[in-house]
Design a protein around this motif. Structure first.
Motif, PDB file in Angstrom:
ATOM      1  N   GLU A  73      22.163  15.461  22.605  1.00  0.00           N
ATOM      2  CA  GLU A  73      21.943  15.942  23.967  1.00  0.00           C
ATOM      3  C   GLU A  73      22.960  15.360  24.948  1.00  0.00           C
ATOM      4  OE1 GLU A  73      20.118  18.411  25.176  1.00  0.00           O
ATOM      5  OE2 GLU A  73      19.720  18.795  23.074  1.00  0.00           O
ATOM      6  N   ARG A  74      23.319  14.105  24.766  1.00  0.00           N
ATOM      7  CA  ARG A  74      24.351  13.513  25.626  1.00  0.00           C
ATOM      8  C   ARG A  74      25.677  14.237  25.468  1.00  0.00           C
ATOM      9  NH1 ARG A  74      25.265   7.550  24.504  1.00  0.00           N
ATOM     10  NH2 ARG A  74      27.225   7.988  25.532  1.00  0.00           N
ATOM     11  N   LEU A  75      26.043  14.539  24.229  1.00  0.00           N
ATOM     12  CA  LEU A  75      27.307  15.246  23.990  1.00  0.00           C
ATOM     13  C   LEU A  75      27.257  16.641  24.595  1.00  0.00           C
ATOM     14  CD1 LEU A  75      30.112  15.290  22.774  1.00  0.00           C
ATOM     15  CD2 LEU A  75      29.095  16.049  20.623  1.00  0.00           C
ATOM     16  N   ARG A  76      26.140  17.310  24.460  1.00  0.00           N
ATOM     17  CA  ARG A  76      25.983  18.643  25.050  1.00  0.00           C
ATOM     18  C   ARG A  76      26.155  18.583  26.569  1.00  0.00           C
ATOM     19  NH1 ARG A  76      22.362  22.136  27.025  1.00  0.00           N
ATOM     20  NH2 ARG A  76      20.695  20.625  27.175  1.00  0.00           N
ATOM     21  N   MET A  77      25.597  17.563  27.186  1.00  0.00           N
ATOM     22  CA  MET A  77      25.716  17.382  28.630  1.00  0.00           C
ATOM     23  C   MET A  77      27.166  17.083  29.020  1.00  0.00           C
ATOM     24  SD  MET A  77      25.863  14.827  31.267  1.00  0.00           S
ATOM     25  CE  MET A  77      25.664  13.403  30.276  1.00  0.00           C
ATOM     26  N   ILE A  78      27.846  16.264  28.235  1.00  0.00           N
ATOM     27  CA  ILE A  78      29.246  15.914  28.519  1.00  0.00           C
ATOM     28  C   ILE A  78      30.134  17.149  28.458  1.00  0.00           C
ATOM     29  CG2 ILE A  78      31.256  14.680  27.597  1.00  0.00           C
ATOM     30  CD1 ILE A  78      29.263  12.453  26.741  1.00  0.00           C
ATOM     31  N   LEU A  79      29.900  18.011  27.488  1.00  0.00           N
ATOM     32  CA  LEU A  79      30.732  19.199  27.317  1.00  0.00           C
ATOM     33  C   LEU A  79      30.542  20.211  28.441  1.00  0.00           C
ATOM     34  CD1 LEU A  79      30.452  19.661  23.470  1.00  0.00           C
ATOM     35  CD2 LEU A  79      32.342  18.678  24.767  1.00  0.00           C
ATOM     36  N   ARG A  80      29.509  20.065  29.237  1.00  0.00           N
ATOM     37  CA  ARG A  80      29.272  20.950  30.377  1.00  0.00           C
ATOM     38  C   ARG A  80      29.949  20.454  31.662  1.00  0.00           C
ATOM     39  NH1 ARG A  80      26.928  24.804  28.120  1.00  0.00           N
ATOM     40  NH2 ARG A  80      24.975  24.729  27.010  1.00  0.00           N
ATOM     41  N   GLN A  81      30.503  19.238  31.632  1.00  0.00           N
ATOM     42  CA  GLN A  81      31.175  18.664  32.805  1.00  0.00           C
ATOM     43  C   GLN A  81      32.590  19.218  32.905  1.00  0.00           C
ATOM     44  OE1 GLN A  81      29.296  16.580  34.681  1.00  0.00           O
ATOM     45  NE2 GLN A  81      27.699  16.900  33.156  1.00  0.00           N
ATOM     46  N   ASP A  82      33.235  18.983  34.051  1.00  0.00           N
ATOM     47  CA  ASP A  82      34.651  19.338  34.109  1.00  0.00           C
ATOM     48  C   ASP A  82      35.454  18.235  33.412  1.00  0.00           C
ATOM     49  OD1 ASP A  82      34.925  17.269  35.927  1.00  0.00           O
ATOM     50  OD2 ASP A  82      35.249  18.533  37.664  1.00  0.00           O
ATOM     51  N   ALA A  83      36.705  18.518  33.102  1.00  0.00           N
ATOM     52  CA  ALA A  83      37.506  17.656  32.222  1.00  0.00           C
ATOM     53  C   ALA A  83      37.677  16.244  32.775  1.00  0.00           C
ATOM     54  CB  ALA A  83      38.860  18.287  31.952  1.00  0.00           C
ATOM     55  N   ALA A  87      36.185  13.093  30.504  1.00  0.00           N
ATOM     56  CA  ALA A  87      37.089  12.218  29.744  1.00  0.00           C
ATOM     57  C   ALA A  87      36.503  10.829  29.477  1.00  0.00           C
ATOM     58  CB  ALA A  87      38.435  12.124  30.438  1.00  0.00           C
ATOM     59  N   PRO A  88      36.083  10.065  30.496  1.00  0.00           N
ATOM     60  CA  PRO A  88      35.528   8.741  30.193  1.00  0.00           C
ATOM     61  C   PRO A  88      34.186   8.822  29.477  1.00  0.00           C
ATOM     62  CG  PRO A  88      35.388   9.185  32.553  1.00  0.00           C
ATOM     63  CD  PRO A  88      36.172  10.297  31.939  1.00  0.00           C
ATOM     64  N   MET A  89      33.399   9.854  29.815  1.00  0.00           N
ATOM     65  CA  MET A  89      32.098  10.006  29.161  1.00  0.00           C
ATOM     66  C   MET A  89      32.263  10.315  27.673  1.00  0.00           C
ATOM     67  SD  MET A  89      30.433  12.232  32.208  1.00  0.00           S
ATOM     68  CE  MET A  89      28.751  12.376  31.714  1.00  0.00           C
ATOM     69  N   LEU A  90      33.264  11.132  27.352  1.00  0.00           N
ATOM     70  CA  LEU A  90      33.524  11.493  25.957  1.00  0.00           C
ATOM     71  C   LEU A  90      33.996  10.277  25.167  1.00  0.00           C
ATOM     72  CD1 LEU A  90      33.436  14.009  24.175  1.00  0.00           C
ATOM     73  CD2 LEU A  90      35.835  14.379  24.700  1.00  0.00           C
ATOM     74  N   ARG A  91      34.849   9.478  25.776  1.00  0.00           N
ATOM     75  CA  ARG A  91      35.327   8.251  25.125  1.00  0.00           C
ATOM     76  C   ARG A  91      34.149   7.312  24.852  1.00  0.00           C
ATOM     77  NH1 ARG A  91      38.542   6.499  28.898  1.00  0.00           N
ATOM     78  NH2 ARG A  91      40.204   7.919  28.312  1.00  0.00           N
ATOM     79  N   PHE A 117      41.705  14.633  23.123  1.00  0.00           N
ATOM     80  CA  PHE A 117      42.600  15.364  24.019  1.00  0.00           C
ATOM     81  C   PHE A 117      42.487  16.869  23.805  1.00  0.00           C
ATOM     82  CE2 PHE A 117      44.543  11.126  23.629  1.00  0.00           C
ATOM     83  CZ  PHE A 117      44.409  10.745  24.962  1.00  0.00           C
ATOM     84  N   ASP A 118      42.292  17.289  22.569  1.00  0.00           N
ATOM     85  CA  ASP A 118      42.109  18.720  22.297  1.00  0.00           C
ATOM     86  C   ASP A 118      40.808  19.221  22.909  1.00  0.00           C
ATOM     87  OD1 ASP A 118      44.481  18.784  20.851  1.00  0.00           O
ATOM     88  OD2 ASP A 118      43.463  18.268  18.976  1.00  0.00           O
ATOM     89  N   ILE A 119      39.761  18.414  22.803  1.00  0.00           N
ATOM     90  CA  ILE A 119      38.469  18.786  23.373  1.00  0.00           C
ATOM     91  C   ILE A 119      38.579  18.893  24.893  1.00  0.00           C
ATOM     92  CG2 ILE A 119      36.079  18.023  23.714  1.00  0.00           C
ATOM     93  CD1 ILE A 119      36.345  16.695  20.893  1.00  0.00           C
ATOM     94  N   LEU A 120      39.243  17.934  25.512  1.00  0.00           N
ATOM     95  CA  LEU A 120      39.414  17.964  26.969  1.00  0.00           C
ATOM     96  C   LEU A 120      40.264  19.150  27.408  1.00  0.00           C
ATOM     97  CD1 LEU A 120      39.853  14.160  27.659  1.00  0.00           C
ATOM     98  CD2 LEU A 120      37.863  15.585  28.171  1.00  0.00           C
ATOM     99  N   ARG A 121      41.256  19.493  26.607  1.00  0.00           N
ATOM    100  CA  ARG A 121      42.084  20.663  26.912  1.00  0.00           C
ATOM    101  C   ARG A 121      41.235  21.937  26.851  1.00  0.00           C
ATOM    102  NH1 ARG A 121      45.822  21.239  22.684  1.00  0.00           N
ATOM    103  NH2 ARG A 121      46.364  19.095  23.141  1.00  0.00           N
ATOM    104  N   THR A 122      40.345  21.998  25.891  1.00  0.00           N
ATOM    105  CA  THR A 122      39.448  23.148  25.778  1.00  0.00           C
ATOM    106  C   THR A 122      38.510  23.215  26.977  1.00  0.00           C
ATOM    107  OG1 THR A 122      39.552  23.041  23.374  1.00  0.00           O
ATOM    108  CG2 THR A 122      37.709  24.244  24.324  1.00  0.00           C
ATOM    109  N   ILE A 123      37.988  22.073  27.402  1.00  0.00           N
ATOM    110  CA  ILE A 123      37.117  22.043  28.584  1.00  0.00           C
ATOM    111  C   ILE A 123      37.891  22.510  29.809  1.00  0.00           C
ATOM    112  CG2 ILE A 123      35.827  20.527  30.139  1.00  0.00           C
ATOM    113  CD1 ILE A 123      35.078  18.845  27.674  1.00  0.00           C
ATOM    114  N   ARG A 124      39.126  22.035  29.972  1.00  0.00           N
ATOM    115  CA  ARG A 124      39.961  22.422  31.109  1.00  0.00           C
ATOM    116  C   ARG A 124      40.216  23.928  31.138  1.00  0.00           C
ATOM    117  NH1 ARG A 124      42.963  18.041  29.955  1.00  0.00           N
ATOM    118  NH2 ARG A 124      42.413  16.363  31.365  1.00  0.00           N
ATOM    119  N   SER A 125      40.549  24.484  29.992  1.00  0.00           N
ATOM    120  CA  SER A 125      40.908  25.903  29.948  1.00  0.00           C
ATOM    121  C   SER A 125      39.681  26.809  30.011  1.00  0.00           C
ATOM    122  CB  SER A 125      41.701  26.218  28.673  1.00  0.00           C
ATOM    123  OG  SER A 125      40.865  26.123  27.537  1.00  0.00           O
TER     124      SER A 125
END
Length: 174
Positions: A73-83, A87-91, A117-125
């Motif tokens: 659930e934490r990861l799901r919440m992190i992936l809904r944030q902007d990049a 970034a720090p939450m994912l780390r 970095f690939d995950i963050l790029r996907t979130i950004r795009s």
């Protein structure tokens, strides 16, 4: 593609096997671990009252499975944030998962740390690979439809016909 739900399901299956070996598992879907699969995998906002009760039972009976659920659930919440926020939450999530002591999530944490970095790029795009997965599924379905093809050219032609967007009108049909 992140496999956090797959990791959670593997933890649930292992918990079920451990309970069965220990003799503490109930028969069939009456067991709180075995019957909680869909409750664990669903988004919390879509849970029914019965599934919420199953999650509460899991929280009270199986600490490892509950910890895995909270990580998911934490990861799901992190992936809904902007990049920038993610970034720090994912780390931190990757570090927590690696240190959780849950083998599946430890592996996932290491993988996410490598691919951060690939995950963050996907979130950004804001792009996903859904269309690619849909085409892959069409190709697999097309291959399964046939009982074998005489040559690769026939298979490629059929895939191009199915996936190419060509709308053929057969005579006498509308």
């Amino acid at each position: 593609m992140l496999k956090h739900t797959d990791a959670l399901d593997k933890v649930r299956t292992a918990a079920w096997r451990d309970a069965r070996k220990a003799g503490t598992a109930a028969k069939g879907a009456k067991d709180p671990v075995k019957g909680a699969r869909w409750a664990l995998l669903k988004n919390p906002g879509h849970l029914t009252a019965g599934q919420k009760a199953q999650l509460e039972c899991v929280a009270n009976t199986n600490e490892t499975l509950w910890e895995a659920y909270k990580l998911k659930e934490r990861l799901r919440m992190i992936l809904r944030q902007d990049a920038d926020e993610a970034a720090p939450m994912l780390r931190q999530w990757a570090a927590d998962a690696s240190l959780s002591g849950i083998e599946e999530f430890s592996k996932l944490g290491e993988k996410i740390d490598r691919r951060r970095f690939d995950i963050l790029r996907t979130i950004r795009s804001g792009l996903s690979n859904a269309r690619l997965e849909a085409v892959n599924n069409k190709i697999k379905t097309t291959i399964k439809m046939g009982y074998g093809y005489r040559n690769l050219g026939n298979l490629i032609a059929l895939v191009m016909l199915k996936c190419g967007g060509l709308n053929l009108q057969l005579p006498g049909r509308q």
